[in-house]
Design an enzyme around this catalytic site. Structure first.
Site, PDB file in Angstrom:
ATOM      1  N   SER A 148       1.045 -12.924   6.789  1.00 63.17           N
ATOM      2  CA  SER A 148      -0.288 -12.574   7.305  1.00 63.17           C
ATOM      3  C   SER A 148      -1.430 -12.847   6.346  1.00 63.17           C
ATOM      4  O   SER A 148      -2.550 -13.129   6.780  1.00 63.17           O
ATOM      5  CB  SER A 148      -0.314 -11.106   7.732  1.00 63.17           C
ATOM      6  OG  SER A 148      -0.002 -10.252   6.641  1.00 63.17           O
ATOM      7  N   LYS A 201      -7.146 -12.296   9.998  1.00 66.61           N
ATOM      8  CA  LYS A 201      -8.223 -11.514  10.625  1.00 66.61           C
ATOM      9  C   LYS A 201      -9.342 -12.378  11.201  1.00 66.61           C
ATOM     10  O   LYS A 201      -9.979 -12.003  12.179  1.00 66.61           O
ATOM     11  CB  LYS A 201      -8.794 -10.521   9.621  1.00 66.61           C
ATOM     12  CG  LYS A 201      -7.877  -9.333   9.372  1.00 66.61           C
ATOM     13  CD  LYS A 201      -8.596  -8.232   8.623  1.00 66.61           C
ATOM     14  CE  LYS A 201      -7.738  -6.996   8.501  1.00 66.61           C
ATOM     15  NZ  LYS A 201      -6.610  -7.171   7.542  1.00 66.61           N
ATOM     16  N   GLU A 204     -16.674  -1.818  11.191  1.00 62.70           N
ATOM     17  CA  GLU A 204     -16.307  -0.853  10.159  1.00 62.70           C
ATOM     18  C   GLU A 204     -15.149  -1.454   9.389  1.00 62.70           C
ATOM     19  O   GLU A 204     -14.411  -2.296   9.900  1.00 62.70           O
ATOM     20  CB  GLU A 204     -15.922   0.492  10.772  1.00 62.70           C
ATOM     21  CG  GLU A 204     -14.441   0.706  11.018  1.00 62.70           C
ATOM     22  CD  GLU A 204     -13.918   0.012  12.256  1.00 62.70           C
ATOM     23  OE1 GLU A 204     -14.711  -0.277  13.162  1.00 62.70           O
ATOM     24  OE2 GLU A 204     -12.698  -0.242  12.296  1.00 62.70           O
TER      25      GLU A 204
HETATM   26  C1  LIG Z   1      -5.518  -6.275   7.524  1.00 63.59           C
HETATM   27  C2  LIG Z   1      -4.242  -6.896   7.164  1.00 63.59           C
HETATM   28  C3  LIG Z   1      -3.026  -6.480   7.756  1.00 63.59           C
HETATM   29  C4  LIG Z   1      -2.927  -5.316   8.699  1.00 63.59           C
HETATM   30  O1  LIG Z   1      -3.667  -5.449   9.874  1.00 63.59           O
HETATM   31  P1  LIG Z   1      -2.957  -5.746  11.276  1.00 63.59           P
HETATM   32  O2  LIG Z   1      -4.047  -5.526  12.272  1.00 63.59           O
HETATM   33  O3  LIG Z   1      -1.832  -4.795  11.414  1.00 63.59           O
HETATM   34  O4  LIG Z   1      -2.498  -7.144  11.237  1.00 63.59           O
HETATM   35  C5  LIG Z   1      -1.859  -7.152   7.412  1.00 63.59           C
HETATM   36  N1  LIG Z   1      -1.862  -8.170   6.531  1.00 63.59           N
HETATM   37  C6  LIG Z   1      -3.004  -8.591   5.933  1.00 63.59           C
HETATM   38  C7  LIG Z   1      -2.934  -9.715   4.972  1.00 63.59           C
HETATM   39  C8  LIG Z   1      -4.229  -7.970   6.227  1.00 63.59           C
HETATM   40  O5  LIG Z   1      -5.337  -8.389   5.625  1.00 63.59           O
END
Ligand SMILES: *Cc1c(COP(=O)(O)O)cnc(C)c1O
Length: 393
Positions: free
Chosen positions: A377, A89, A111
């Site tokens: 992610s 993010k 938000e």
């Molecule tokens: C917020 C988050 C997501 C989902 O958000 P996307 O905008 O779909 O990427 C996925 N994995 C993690 C670790 C997150 O913090």
């Protein structure tokens, strides 16, 4: 077929800017400036430098040896979990804060649902010394106490949204109201590839560093820039958009998107938007979202807070409808099991969002010669309490 945004702000049938008239000036200012500013040399240099020395990029592209042996295919992990703050993010919030500064903004609003985007926003505001206000539903503030504490430590003000279901959509309404009232000095940082045009494209571009790096890293390790499959979880879709971005028009690359099936697609407790969603408008864009017969947004459910979103970004709605991407949904239980499997086979404790993506390995067969890149992610530290309770650790 075009998979990028067109000049009108659409991905196929989806996208656009369906916003109250009072927001037109704010969104127009962004639309008219985001490409010019973000492609300037000085912007790119500052963005790249911060990604390197502050976020810790490039993140490794890691060949997962044990996992590859077990599934008899070549599995790579793009390690976004190693980014500062523990997930992808921050790539986006760094980009947007630099843009906000160049637009002369001195106040940031955002938000947040689970608090992850709030933390990533508060982090870059602290970095730049800019005022930060994060709207969060009253219910979420109670559920996500550690992230609320993080935001406060970082100097942000967390404002409670007390209307409606007191969750993400109510926080979004409050943020939009704030932006309408403060159009001149405030920038609104949206955390995924959602919202009115140009947000989905802007966020996708900032996250596209993920596939930009993957290309040269694969070239180094495999002698070719492209994998056979890219796989990522989709909440709003930003980490997925980042991994897909430079492969969207490369048909040698199969795209797999993984959503949260929650307690099961047909249980009424899921976030499987592509399976259940219909065309509608959410957060200012036309996309697929889960709704009742008369168009009320359905409360989504997933054990992972980051996938607990009733829509998907317009790029993903287009990838789904055009069949460019394959959509799969994974229930809580399989995702949780993969949290444990990845931990014990590779020594990587993933976020529960991330764990969903890996469950594809149990569903789809891959050849020994195929190369798969998973977007790792985020890391699982934030989910430890959920893992503890679930596995009685
Ligand atoms: C917020 C988050 C997501 C989902 O958000 P996307 O905008 O779909 O990427 C996925 N994995 C993690 C670790 C997150 O913090």
């Amino acid at each position: 077929m075009n998979y990028n945004v067109n000049e009108k702000g659409y991905y196929g049938d989806f996208g656009g800017a369906y916003i109250p008239e009072m927001l037109y000036p704010n969104v127009a200012e962004l639309r008219e400036n985001y490409l010019k500013i973000s492609t300037e040399y000085s912007f790119k240099k500052e963005f790249d430098d911060l990604l390197k020395v502050y976020v810790g990029r490039p993140t490794p592209l890691y060949f997962a040896k044990r996992l590859s042996e077990k599934y008899n295919t070549k599995i790579y992990l793009k390690r976004e979990d190693l980014c500062h703050t523990g997930a992808h993010k921050v790539n986006n919030t760094i980009g947007q804060i630099l843009l906000a500064k160049r637009l002369g903004k001195s106040r940031i609003i955002a938000e947040t649902g689970a608090g992850q985007h709030g933390v990533a926003t508060a982090t870059v505001c602290a970095l730049m010394g800019i005022e930060c206000i994060v709207y969060m539903g009253e219910v979420d503030i109670k559920r996500q106490a550690p992230n609320v504490a993080r935001m406060k430590m970082l100097g942000a003000e967390v404002r409670s949204a007390k209307s409606g279901s007191k969750t993400l959509k109510d926080a979004t309404n409050e943020a939009i109201r704030d932006w309408i009232n403060n159009p001149i000095k405030t920038h609104y940082i949206i955390g995924s590839v959602v919202g009115p045009h140009p947000y989905p494209d802007m966020v996708a571009r900032f996250q596209s560093v993920i596939s930009e790096e993957t290309k040269w890293q694969l070239q180094e390790q495999e002698g070719r820039e492209y994998p056979d499959h890219v796989i990522a979880c989709v909440g709003g879709g930003s980490n997925a958009a980042g991994l897909y971005y430079h492969y969207l028009n490369d048909k040698r690359v199969n795209i797999i998107a993984v959503e949260a099936a929650g307690k099961g697609i047909n249980t009424g407790h899921s976030a499987a938007t592509s399976a259940l969603g219909k065309e509608g408008i959410i957060h200012g864009s036309k996309t697929l979202l889960m709704q009742t017969q008369d168009g009320q947004i359905t409360e989504p459910y997933s054990i992972s807070a980051g996938l607990d979103y009733p829509g998907i970004g317009p790029m993903h709605a287009h990838l789904y409808r055009s069949k460019r991407a394959e959509f799969i949904s994974i229930p809580d239980q399989e995702a949780m099991d993969w949290g444990l499997t990845l931990s014990q086979m590779e020594g990587i404790i993933p976020a529960i969002e991330t764990a969903h993506a890996f469950a594809v390995l149990d569903i789809r067969k891959f050849n020994p010669k195929e190369i798969i890149v998973f977007n790792c992610s985020g890391r699982g530290d934030k989910d430890l309490d959920t893992y503890i309770e679930y596995f009685k650790l």
